[in-house]
Design an enzyme around this catalytic site. Sequence first.
Site, PDB file in Angstrom:
ATOM      1  CB  SER A 185       6.895 -19.387  42.185  1.00  0.00           C
ATOM      2  OG  SER A 185       6.360 -18.707  43.299  1.00  0.00           O
ATOM      3  CG  HIS A 213      10.047 -21.664  41.221  1.00  0.00           C
ATOM      4  ND1 HIS A 213       9.205 -22.708  40.933  1.00  0.00           N
ATOM      5  CD2 HIS A 213       9.707 -21.237  42.456  1.00  0.00           C
ATOM      6  CE1 HIS A 213       8.375 -22.898  41.945  1.00  0.00           C
ATOM      7  NE2 HIS A 213       8.657 -22.022  42.888  1.00  0.00           N
ATOM      8  CE  LYS A 243       9.807 -24.835  44.962  1.00  0.00           C
ATOM      9  NZ  LYS A 243      10.166 -23.644  45.701  1.00  0.00           N
TER      10      LYS A 243
HETATM   11  C1  LIG Z   1      10.061 -23.362  47.173  1.00  0.00           C
HETATM   12  C2  LIG Z   1      10.865 -22.176  47.460  1.00  0.00           C
HETATM   13  C3  LIG Z   1      11.702 -22.122  48.577  1.00  0.00           C
HETATM   14  C4  LIG Z   1      11.743 -23.230  49.586  1.00  0.00           C
HETATM   15  O1  LIG Z   1      12.389 -24.357  49.103  1.00  0.00           O
HETATM   16  P1  LIG Z   1      12.174 -25.764  49.824  1.00  0.00           P
HETATM   17  O2  LIG Z   1      13.328 -26.564  49.372  1.00  0.00           O
HETATM   18  O3  LIG Z   1      10.865 -26.303  49.334  1.00  0.00           O
HETATM   19  O4  LIG Z   1      12.175 -25.524  51.278  1.00  0.00           O
HETATM   20  C5  LIG Z   1      12.487 -21.006  48.759  1.00  0.00           C
HETATM   21  N1  LIG Z   1      12.443 -19.964  47.897  1.00  0.00           N
HETATM   22  C6  LIG Z   1      11.635 -19.977  46.817  1.00  0.00           C
HETATM   23  C7  LIG Z   1      11.632 -18.805  45.889  1.00  0.00           C
HETATM   24  C8  LIG Z   1      10.810 -21.072  46.562  1.00  0.00           C
HETATM   25  O5  LIG Z   1      10.014 -21.071  45.510  1.00  0.00           O
END
Ligand SMILES: *Cc1c(COP(=O)(O)O)cnc(C)c1O
Length: 396
Positions: A185, A213, A243
């Site tokens: 990310s 992502h 996301k």
């Molecule tokens: C955002 C993210 C998470 C967590 O996801 P949520 O649904 O916001 O708890 C886990 N792993 C990665 C790589 C992320 O970018």
Amino acid sequence: MSKILDEFLKSNLNDLKDNGLYNEINVVSGANGAVINVEGQELINLSSNNYLGLATNEKLKEVAKSAVDSHGVGAGAVRTINGTLDLHVELEETLARFKGTEAAVAFQSGFNCNMAAIQAVMNKEDAILSDELNHASIIDGCRLSRAKIIRVNHSDMDDLRKKAKEAVESGLYKKVMYITDGVFSMDGDVAKLPEIVEIAKEFDLITYVDDAHGSGVMGKGAGTVKHFGLEKDIDLQMGTLSKAIGVVGGYVAGTQDLIDYLKVAARPFLFSTALTPGDTRAITEAVNMLMASTELHDRLWENGNYLKDGLKSLGFNIGSSETPITPCIIGDEKTTQTFSRRLMEEGVYAKSIVFPTVARGTGRVRNMPTASHTKEMLDEALSIYEKVGRELNVIS
Ligand SMILES: *Cc1c(COP(=O)(O)O)cnc(C)c1O
């Protein structure tokens, strides 16, 4: 209040404030869309993970409301008592179709997924090879498993091969896993899954891809694993529903045996209340929308490329992203923070990311264009970038 706790809290908060590391949280009034209202100011939003604009999608709002009417606001129990609603089953069948796997299981968040699945599969007799830039939830999930954690240099396939060989040949571990983000990310680079699968086959590694992502973004929406056609080769495909999918929650997709096992062994599945009916129904609808059309996905990439080209031709360093994630690398931490603050004063919300989240001297403002930005919004953002860039001597 306990005196020890009081001292602990005050000294930690003061340290952070003295070092400029205390994060003041911005409050958004209203929806998190392409434009947001922060403390009375309208800002072009380049900092959400709402890649496809689904967080405010009218159809999703409608189905969520109708699920509240039919099923209520809460699931009422954990999944293994009587919190498994027909809506959850429908969601999980839809997710498995979306990911190209036999089965899937949904959790309350992506973070929770990593807590759940890593610990369920790995234990203290095992080892986990983990990319050094993996997300905090992977790091915590690995710790919770009590397996030996072996850091692997970022996307370094020689290092992975060497450490996999050492771990397997040492005879110290029952199982060895390799775990990686699908899309990283901070830089927007993509894990080298074809090579990873090759190495995994050679050493019988368990493979785990966190595609938070990548889902909705890569592989025409179905994710990084699908992008490379490796649905049968990656053992655990984890993703978030918060996301690109725009709601909240997470899932693991894989074989029926894997999912059956997670449903009896994953602690957040057993001990934390299920996703709400409204969220669950909205997620299913979102996934169905992604399977029916790539329109939002295509617009996301078009906007991502437009913003990247624009920033690059202004002379900014945008790193080597392979996805719509567009870092604008400034370098120095202070300048990066000033840059982000000036962008906000001029009408763009784009967060600065500095050490320790990224390496010292690689401070950046990270831009997350979405499908719901218009060309006019992106042009406006680019002209503000140009103004602030000149002012702070980041571009000439
Ligand atoms: C955002 C993210 C998470 C967590 O996801 P949520 O649904 O916001 O708890 C886990 N792993 C990665 C790589 C992320 O970018």
